[in-house]
Design a protein around this motif. Structure first.
Motif, short mmCIF file in Angstrom:
data_model
loop_
_atom_site.label_atom_id
_atom_site.label_comp_id
_atom_site.label_asym_id
_atom_site.label_seq_id
_atom_site.Cartn_x
_atom_site.Cartn_y
_atom_site.Cartn_z
N PRO A 1 31.78 27.78 70.88
CA PRO A 1 32.64 28.94 70.19
C PRO A 1 33.07 28.83 68.88
N ASP A 2 33.35 27.64 68.64
CA ASP A 2 34.09 27.42 67.21
C ASP A 2 32.66 27.51 66.19
N ARG A 3 31.58 27.20 66.60
CA ARG A 3 30.64 27.27 65.81
C ARG A 3 29.98 28.64 65.31
N ILE A 4 30.23 29.55 66.76
CA ILE A 4 30.09 31.11 66.44
C ILE A 4 30.87 31.61 65.61
N GLY A 5 32.24 31.13 65.86
CA GLY A 5 33.28 31.63 64.67
C GLY A 5 32.60 31.11 63.23
N PHE A 6 32.29 29.92 63.06
CA PHE A 6 31.49 29.73 61.72
C PHE A 6 30.51 30.58 61.24
N LEU A 7 29.69 30.86 62.23
CA LEU A 7 28.59 31.68 61.92
C LEU A 7 29.26 33.24 61.17
N THR B 1 42.89 34.15 79.91
CA THR B 1 41.59 34.88 79.42
C THR B 1 41.97 35.52 77.86
N LEU B 2 43.03 36.29 78.11
CA LEU B 2 43.37 37.04 76.78
C LEU B 2 43.72 36.18 75.60
N ARG B 3 44.63 35.08 75.98
CA ARG B 3 45.10 33.99 75.02
C ARG B 3 43.85 33.31 74.49
N SER B 4 42.70 32.91 75.44
CA SER B 4 41.73 32.28 74.84
C SER B 4 40.77 33.41 73.75
N LEU B 5 40.80 34.43 74.19
CA LEU B 5 40.07 35.61 73.38
C LEU B 5 40.67 35.51 71.84
N ALA B 6 41.98 35.48 72.00
CA ALA B 6 43.04 35.82 70.66
C ALA B 6 42.60 34.62 70.00
N ASN B 7 42.38 33.53 70.27
CA ASN B 7 42.02 32.26 69.62
C ASN B 7 40.56 32.11 69.39
N LYS C 1 34.89 34.26 85.62
CA LYS C 1 36.46 34.61 85.79
C LYS C 1 37.30 34.52 84.41
N GLY C 2 36.61 34.11 83.32
CA GLY C 2 37.57 34.04 82.19
C GLY C 2 38.25 32.52 82.29
N GLY C 3 39.42 32.47 81.67
CA GLY C 3 40.41 31.31 81.65
C GLY C 3 40.13 30.86 80.18
N SER C 4 39.57 29.36 80.17
CA SER C 4 39.65 29.08 78.80
C SER C 4 38.40 28.62 78.41
N ASP D 1 42.60 48.07 76.79
CA ASP D 1 43.76 48.27 75.48
C ASP D 1 44.00 46.80 74.94
N GLN D 2 44.35 45.97 75.76
CA GLN D 2 44.55 44.58 75.29
C GLN D 2 43.32 44.20 74.63
N LEU D 3 42.31 44.34 74.89
CA LEU D 3 41.13 43.86 74.14
C LEU D 3 40.94 44.63 72.55
N GLU D 4 41.53 45.83 72.69
CA GLU D 4 41.42 46.57 71.55
C GLU D 4 42.37 45.90 70.64
N GLU D 5 43.50 45.65 71.28
CA GLU D 5 44.63 45.02 70.17
C GLU D 5 44.08 43.64 69.54
N LEU D 6 43.42 42.99 70.36
CA LEU D 6 42.42 41.96 69.75
C LEU D 6 41.39 42.07 68.88
N GLY D 7 41.11 43.21 68.66
CA GLY D 7 39.66 43.69 67.83
C GLY D 7 38.58 43.48 68.60
N ILE D 8 38.46 43.55 69.88
CA ILE D 8 37.38 43.15 70.86
C ILE D 8 36.97 44.46 71.37
N GLU D 9 35.67 44.67 71.36
CA GLU D 9 34.92 45.99 72.19
C GLU D 9 34.62 45.44 73.35
N ALA D 10 35.22 46.48 74.40
CA ALA D 10 34.95 46.11 75.85
C ALA D 10 33.64 46.77 76.33
N ASP D 11 32.69 46.05 76.39
CA ASP D 11 31.03 46.47 76.85
C ASP D 11 31.11 46.58 78.27
N LEU D 12 31.36 47.63 78.79
CA LEU D 12 31.80 48.03 80.23
C LEU D 12 30.47 48.25 80.95
#
Length: 583
Positions: free
Chosen positions: A483-489, A234-240, A474-477, A293-304
């Motif tokens: 997702p790519d189109r959201i990145g374009f936005l 999941t973390l690898r997917s978020l990183a990319n 559960k996350g995963g991939s 903490d790993q989310l923060e390293e990826l620049g991701i806010e944790a909406d808990l």
């Protein structure tokens, strides 16, 4: 209120405490069904008539229906008020020296970074409830109190997200004599992070340092409960991926495609023996912290998300004493995380044992114990919470209409006067539920529609998987096409001066946003024009880009434009036009 009948929707029956109790006792298979929430809109009689345990027993089914229809529905549901455990004033003997606990803390820190005091103290009884611990921090004339928490094995911690540079001093306060009156100081240097995300300009967000934050979030409710291999995937997917916010639950989830047991539980105990809701499991919290903490390293806010109803372990029905301990413990442990957003609940209105008084009390606990004032919201299923409440920093919304979602952003901004975050606009996927089978094209359209209207839309995926690994839980991939189109936005928004989109007027048939006569984005959505006429000031010259939001292309038209003009368009859906004023 009228009595229940065989045609009453199951949702209305289950939210009544007396009826809920009857069903839980007489038909536990129904009450604990992992897909119970998908049955809510069906009438009571139909559900009883098709329930496996009752199909061959007409007499018992009729008896249960008679008991349920004899109930006078409760107009107000009251939660039982159990006595709350109180810290013991004589927790340590009177001859225990004050401030005698071994203490360690760094001599330096930084603005908007976490500072921690570690104390080695007593561990007898139940330190989670028997010991009260806090520290008063002060610097440059300002001061505030931060709660501490017990971390097991005689270890206590007090954590501060340092709000300013300078010299800071602290003094502890506790009913445990060895932890009381400990003083110290440290130097906080210049900021090493962007700070906490805040509401700015009424409808938008920015970090403490002023950098705009455009929340393009995703949801993976139970990703931290899946074991290391899947969590790392999941973390690898978020990183990319393109996302900078992750909605996630503290507690594990029991629901459709969520029937596995977590590897570690939030409380001491077990499924077989039961759980002690007044004894948090420090190992569970340490694991959750590491993932945040790993989310923060990826620049991701944790909406808990603190509470949710999809539960078979009792975490959603612990009672007010354990609920309050849980909320305070969560805030004490995690408020020092820069990237935390608090969400009191996912689908608060499905937590039938809690009422408005409870949610308001939880909000008070969060705001009283989080000196840095992280963002705070609450999320609905059927009925909106009152987002005008002063503690609600932004609207966290699940769609209420099968088709219209992002289109309502305009109305919700006007109604509440706060940022609109549509955290659940439905999910890209192919399951049988209507909330989980929209296309990637429709997910992308909803993101653009919400963004141009001045709001923020969230993503999720629910594609069928032979191992039940659906991203939304559960996350995963990522398996979808959005997702790519959201990145374009995200890229297009970053190119707007100021880094955020504000709705503009001027077109009766299409939405637009940006800066008037400087930088305008016009989005055609599912319309497919082959050309467009414009009327703009004669003294302003524009360059024009035709943006294909699905194919992720930007074509700059030759020449410049001003006054009245016409441009050709490709006659396809999901096209946007960008006008950029040039000198």
């Amino acid at each position: 209120m009228p009595s229940f009948t065989a045609t009453t929707p199951l949702f209305e029956v289950m939210r009544d405490p007396s009826a809920h109790g009857i069903i839980s006792k007489e038909i536990p298979e129904l009450a604990n069904n992992p897909i119970l929430h998908t049955l809510y809109h069906y009438p009571l009689g139909l559900i009883l008539g098709t329930e496996e345990q009752l199909r061959a027993d007409d007499t018992r089914r009729a008896e249960i229906l008679a008991r349920l229809t004899a109930i006078e529905p409760a107009a107000v549901r009251e939660q039982a008020k159990a006595p709350r455990p109180q810290p013991q004033q004589d927790y340590e003997p009177a001859d225990t020296p004050e401030a005698s606990a071994q203490t360690s803390f760094p001599s330096t820190s930084a603005k908007w970074s976490a500072f921690e005091i570690e104390l080695n103290g007593p561990g007898h009884g139940n330190p989670f409830t028997d010991v009260d611990l806090s520290a008063n921090f002060s610097s440059n004339g300002s001061s505030f109190t931060v709660p501490g928490f017990y971390d097991g094995e005689g270890t206590y911690r007090i954590r501060l997200l340092v709000p300013e540079s300078g010299t800071w001093s602290f003094t502890t306060a506790s009913n445990a004599r060895s932890l009381n009156g400990i003083s110290g100081s440290f130097e906080a240097g210049a900021a090493t992070s962007l700070g906490v995300v805040r509401v700015v300009k009424q409808f938008h967000f920015a970090y403490d340092d002023g950098t705009p934050h455009v929340p393009l979030g995703t949801t993976s409710y139970a990703w931290t409960h899946q074991g290391d291999d899947l969590e790392q995937e999941t973390l690898r997917s978020l990183a990319n991926g393109p996302f900078n916010k992750m909605r996630m639950c503290v507690f594990p989830k029991s629901y459709l495609f969520n029937e596995n047991e977590p590897e570690i539980y939030p409380y001491e105990g077990s499924v077989d023996r039961g759980f002690d809701y007044l004894r948090p499991n420090p190992a569970f919290w340490a694991h959750l912290e590491r993932r945040i903490d790993q989310l923060e390293e990826l620049g991701i806010e944790a909406d808990l998300i603190l509470f949710h109803a999809y539960d078979r372990w009792g975490f959603s029905t612990m009672g007010p004493d354990a609920d309050d301990l849980f909320v305070k413990y969560a805030v004490a442990r995690l408020a020092s995380k820069r990237n935390i957003w608090w969400s009191l609940a996912n689908e608060y209105d499905l937590l039938f044992g809690k009422n408005t008084e409870d949610w308001e009390r939880f909000a008070d606990i969060v705001t009283a114990n989080d000196p840095n004032g992280h963002l705070l919201s609450i999320h609905n299923c059927r009925e909106f919470y009152d987002h005008s409440r002063p503690w609600v920093t932004h609207c966290s919304i699940q769609r209420r209409d099968i088709y219209k979602t992002a289109e309502m952003t305009t109305e919700w901004r006007a109604q509440y006067g706060k940022p609109v975050v549509i955290d659940e606009c439905a999910y890209e996927g192919n399951i049988d539920q209507g909330w989980g089978n929209i296309t990637g094209e429709e997910m992308t359209r909803r993101f653009w529609e919400g963004a141009i209207r001045g709001g923020y839309v969230g993503h999720g995926e629910t594609y069928m998987d032979p191992n039940d690994v659906l991203w939304w839980a559960k996350g995963g991939s990522f398996k979808g096409t959005s997702p790519d189109r959201i990145g374009f936005l995200r890229r297009i928004i970053s190119e707007v001066p100021g880094g955020r989109l504000e709705p503009l007027e001027g077109h009766w048939d299409v939405i637009s946003a940006g800066l008037e006569d400087e930088h305008e984005l016009i989005y055609f959505g599912f319309f497919q024009p082959t050309y467009r006429r414009f009327v703009k000031p004669q003294d302003i010259t524009f360059e024009i880009d035709v943006i294909d939001t699905w194919n992720m292309t930007v074509e700059t038209l030759p020449g410049t434009f001003q006054g009245r003009f016409r441009i050709d368009l490709p006659g396809r859906q999901y096209i946007a036009v960008r006008l950029r004023a040039v000198a």
